[in-house]
Design a protein around this motif. Sequence first.
Motif, PDB file in Angstrom:
ATOM      1  N   GLU A  40     -54.215  70.655  36.835  1.00 49.32           N
ATOM      2  CA  GLU A  40     -53.612  70.894  35.519  1.00 49.32           C
ATOM      3  C   GLU A  40     -52.892  72.232  35.475  1.00 49.32           C
ATOM      4  OE1 GLU A  40     -56.969  70.491  32.932  1.00 49.32           O
ATOM      5  OE2 GLU A  40     -56.714  68.316  32.734  1.00 49.32           O
ATOM      6  N   ARG A  41     -53.485  73.244  36.072  1.00 49.58           N
ATOM      7  CA  ARG A  41     -52.843  74.563  36.099  1.00 49.58           C
ATOM      8  C   ARG A  41     -51.559  74.531  36.916  1.00 49.58           C
ATOM      9  NH1 ARG A  41     -57.924  78.811  36.597  1.00 49.58           N
ATOM     10  NH2 ARG A  41     -58.864  78.229  34.610  1.00 49.58           N
ATOM     11  N   GLN A  42     -51.577  73.830  38.040  1.00 48.63           N
ATOM     12  CA  GLN A  42     -50.376  73.730  38.860  1.00 48.63           C
ATOM     13  C   GLN A  42     -49.279  72.976  38.118  1.00 48.63           C
ATOM     14  OE1 GLN A  42     -51.910  71.920  42.427  1.00 48.63           O
ATOM     15  NE2 GLN A  42     -52.403  73.891  43.368  1.00 48.63           N
ATOM     16  N   MET A  43     -49.651  71.907  37.434  1.00 50.36           N
ATOM     17  CA  MET A  43     -48.659  71.160  36.653  1.00 50.36           C
ATOM     18  C   MET A  43     -48.087  72.024  35.533  1.00 50.36           C
ATOM     19  SD  MET A  43     -47.997  68.142  37.786  1.00 50.36           S
ATOM     20  CE  MET A  43     -47.175  67.487  36.349  1.00 50.36           C
ATOM     21  N   ALA A  44     -48.950  72.793  34.869  1.00 52.08           N
ATOM     22  CA  ALA A  44     -48.478  73.683  33.807  1.00 52.08           C
ATOM     23  C   ALA A  44     -47.502  74.711  34.372  1.00 52.08           C
ATOM     24  CB  ALA A  44     -49.655  74.379  33.125  1.00 52.08           C
ATOM     25  N   MET A  45     -47.780  75.230  35.553  1.00 48.05           N
ATOM     26  CA  MET A  45     -46.863  76.178  36.188  1.00 48.05           C
ATOM     27  C   MET A  45     -45.533  75.502  36.534  1.00 48.05           C
ATOM     28  SD  MET A  45     -47.896  79.258  36.315  1.00 48.05           S
ATOM     29  CE  MET A  45     -46.808  79.935  37.553  1.00 48.05           C
ATOM     30  N   GLN A  46     -45.571  74.275  37.000  1.00 49.14           N
ATOM     31  CA  GLN A  46     -44.339  73.568  37.329  1.00 49.14           C
ATOM     32  C   GLN A  46     -43.504  73.305  36.079  1.00 49.14           C
ATOM     33  OE1 GLN A  46     -45.668  70.113  39.468  1.00 49.14           O
ATOM     34  NE2 GLN A  46     -45.813  71.208  41.415  1.00 49.14           N
ATOM     35  N   ILE A  47     -44.157  72.932  35.000  1.00 49.27           N
ATOM     36  CA  ILE A  47     -43.431  72.700  33.749  1.00 49.27           C
ATOM     37  C   ILE A  47     -42.850  74.012  33.234  1.00 49.27           C
ATOM     38  CG2 ILE A  47     -43.695  72.011  31.332  1.00 49.27           C
ATOM     39  CD1 ILE A  47     -45.804  69.960  32.346  1.00 49.27           C
ATOM     40  N   ALA A  48     -43.637  75.084  33.301  1.00 49.13           N
ATOM     41  CA  ALA A  48     -43.142  76.397  32.873  1.00 49.13           C
ATOM     42  C   ALA A  48     -41.949  76.821  33.728  1.00 49.13           C
ATOM     43  CB  ALA A  48     -44.258  77.434  32.953  1.00 49.13           C
ATOM     44  N   ARG A  49     -42.007  76.554  35.017  1.00 48.42           N
ATOM     45  CA  ARG A  49     -40.896  76.886  35.914  1.00 48.42           C
ATOM     46  C   ARG A  49     -39.656  76.081  35.532  1.00 48.42           C
ATOM     47  NH1 ARG A  49     -38.438  74.876  40.339  1.00 48.42           N
ATOM     48  NH2 ARG A  49     -37.601  76.344  41.829  1.00 48.42           N
ATOM     49  N   ALA A  50     -39.849  74.793  35.256  1.00 51.22           N
ATOM     50  CA  ALA A  50     -38.719  73.945  34.874  1.00 51.22           C
ATOM     51  C   ALA A  50     -38.096  74.440  33.574  1.00 51.22           C
ATOM     52  CB  ALA A  50     -39.173  72.495  34.733  1.00 51.22           C
ATOM     53  N   ARG A  51     -38.932  74.867  32.634  1.00 56.56           N
ATOM     54  CA  ARG A  51     -38.397  75.367  31.362  1.00 56.56           C
ATOM     55  C   ARG A  51     -37.643  76.675  31.569  1.00 56.56           C
ATOM     56  NH1 ARG A  51     -43.238  73.825  27.072  1.00 56.56           N
ATOM     57  NH2 ARG A  51     -42.863  71.575  27.251  1.00 56.56           N
ATOM     58  N   ASP A  52     -38.164  77.542  32.417  1.00 52.59           N
ATOM     59  CA  ASP A  52     -37.471  78.793  32.705  1.00 52.59           C
ATOM     60  C   ASP A  52     -36.123  78.512  33.364  1.00 52.59           C
ATOM     61  OD1 ASP A  52     -37.488  81.768  32.883  1.00 52.59           O
ATOM     62  OD2 ASP A  52     -37.399  81.320  35.039  1.00 52.59           O
ATOM     63  N   LEU A  53     -36.119  77.588  34.303  1.00 47.39           N
ATOM     64  CA  LEU A  53     -34.872  77.219  34.963  1.00 47.39           C
ATOM     65  C   LEU A  53     -33.888  76.610  33.966  1.00 47.39           C
ATOM     66  CD1 LEU A  53     -33.564  77.264  37.748  1.00 47.39           C
ATOM     67  CD2 LEU A  53     -34.508  74.995  38.157  1.00 47.39           C
ATOM     68  N   PHE A  54     -34.410  75.849  33.004  1.00 49.80           N
ATOM     69  CA  PHE A  54     -33.548  75.288  31.966  1.00 49.80           C
ATOM     70  C   PHE A  54     -32.874  76.395  31.167  1.00 49.80           C
ATOM     71  CE2 PHE A  54     -33.146  74.057  27.466  1.00 49.80           C
ATOM     72  CZ  PHE A  54     -32.113  73.136  27.593  1.00 49.80           C
ATOM     73  N   TYR A  55     -33.610  77.447  30.845  1.00 48.44           N
ATOM     74  CA  TYR A  55     -33.010  78.572  30.106  1.00 48.44           C
ATOM     75  C   TYR A  55     -31.869  79.193  30.906  1.00 48.44           C
ATOM     76  CZ  TYR A  55     -37.270  78.305  27.269  1.00 48.44           C
ATOM     77  OH  TYR A  55     -38.303  77.879  26.478  1.00 48.44           O
ATOM     78  N   TRP A  56     -32.078  79.366  32.211  1.00 54.12           N
ATOM     79  CA  TRP A  56     -31.032  79.943  33.054  1.00 54.12           C
ATOM     80  C   TRP A  56     -29.827  79.019  33.135  1.00 54.12           C
ATOM     81  CZ3 TRP A  56     -30.567  84.764  34.853  1.00 54.12           C
ATOM     82  CH2 TRP A  56     -31.699  85.569  34.807  1.00 54.12           C
ATOM     83  N   TRP A  57     -30.079  77.726  33.365  1.00 51.15           N
ATOM     84  CA  TRP A  57     -28.967  76.775  33.419  1.00 51.15           C
ATOM     85  C   TRP A  57     -28.246  76.726  32.077  1.00 51.15           C
ATOM     86  CZ3 TRP A  57     -26.315  75.024  37.240  1.00 51.15           C
ATOM     87  CH2 TRP A  57     -26.903  74.793  38.477  1.00 51.15           C
ATOM     88  N   GLY A  58     -28.993  76.754  30.986  1.00 51.12           N
ATOM     89  CA  GLY A  58     -28.383  76.740  29.656  1.00 51.12           C
ATOM     90  C   GLY A  58     -27.492  77.945  29.427  1.00 51.12           C
ATOM     91  N   SER A  59     -27.960  79.100  29.841  1.00 50.33           N
ATOM     92  CA  SER A  59     -27.151  80.313  29.705  1.00 50.33           C
ATOM     93  C   SER A  59     -25.893  80.224  30.556  1.00 50.33           C
ATOM     94  CB  SER A  59     -27.960  81.548  30.101  1.00 50.33           C
ATOM     95  OG  SER A  59     -29.088  81.676  29.275  1.00 50.33           O
ATOM     96  N   PHE A  60     -26.064  79.793  31.791  1.00 48.42           N
ATOM     97  CA  PHE A  60     -24.913  79.638  32.689  1.00 48.42           C
ATOM     98  C   PHE A  60     -23.922  78.636  32.117  1.00 48.42           C
ATOM     99  CE2 PHE A  60     -23.036  77.355  36.377  1.00 48.42           C
ATOM    100  CZ  PHE A  60     -22.268  78.395  36.877  1.00 48.42           C
ATOM    101  N   TYR A  61     -24.434  77.529  31.601  1.00 44.27           N
ATOM    102  CA  TYR A  61     -23.579  76.502  31.016  1.00 44.27           C
ATOM    103  C   TYR A  61     -22.829  77.059  29.811  1.00 44.27           C
ATOM    104  CZ  TYR A  61     -22.174  71.980  29.081  1.00 44.27           C
ATOM    105  OH  TYR A  61     -21.454  70.927  28.596  1.00 44.27           O
ATOM    106  N   GLY A  62     -23.512  77.819  28.975  1.00 44.58           N
ATOM    107  CA  GLY A  62     -22.869  78.411  27.801  1.00 44.58           C
ATOM    108  C   GLY A  62     -21.734  79.349  28.182  1.00 44.58           C
TER     109      GLY A  62
END
Length: 143
Positions: A40-62
């Motif tokens: 569960e902790r590893q999955m939570a870290m993977q989801i958190a990583r995906a969300r962080d990457l989404f923020y970066w991609w969103g900023s780049f896209y903007g």
Amino acid sequence: MGNPMTKVMDENMVKSQEFMLKTQRMTMERQLMMQNVMRERQMAMQIARARDLFYWWGSFYGVCLLGMTAGALKGKNPRLLAPLVPLTFILGYQYDLSYGTKIARMKDEAESILKDELSLLDLPDGIPTVEAIDKAREALKSK
């Protein structure tokens, strides 16, 4: 008639075996619980990583959206907006992974594989045996 001492020893042995079984069961339950908590902790870290990457991609896209739109308007060249198409797919995928239902769909697909395509998960040469591990360990020692 049996010796009373033998009877007591047999009773103690039975009690000892029952205690060992209970202890082994509790140990196994704890190990399973610990593995699940770690998963569960590893999955939570993977989801958190995906969300962080989404923020970066969103900023780049903007930034790209603003820059390419300004360039297309200024130069009257709408082809400058073409790179936004693949970036939109990337951002959409990342959003779906981070906040959408992609993880649930991946879980469903994994369950389907476990149910219907289990042979895909077979290890090459099968499951390692104790003998094979000992043989490999001895080969490393002899080097």
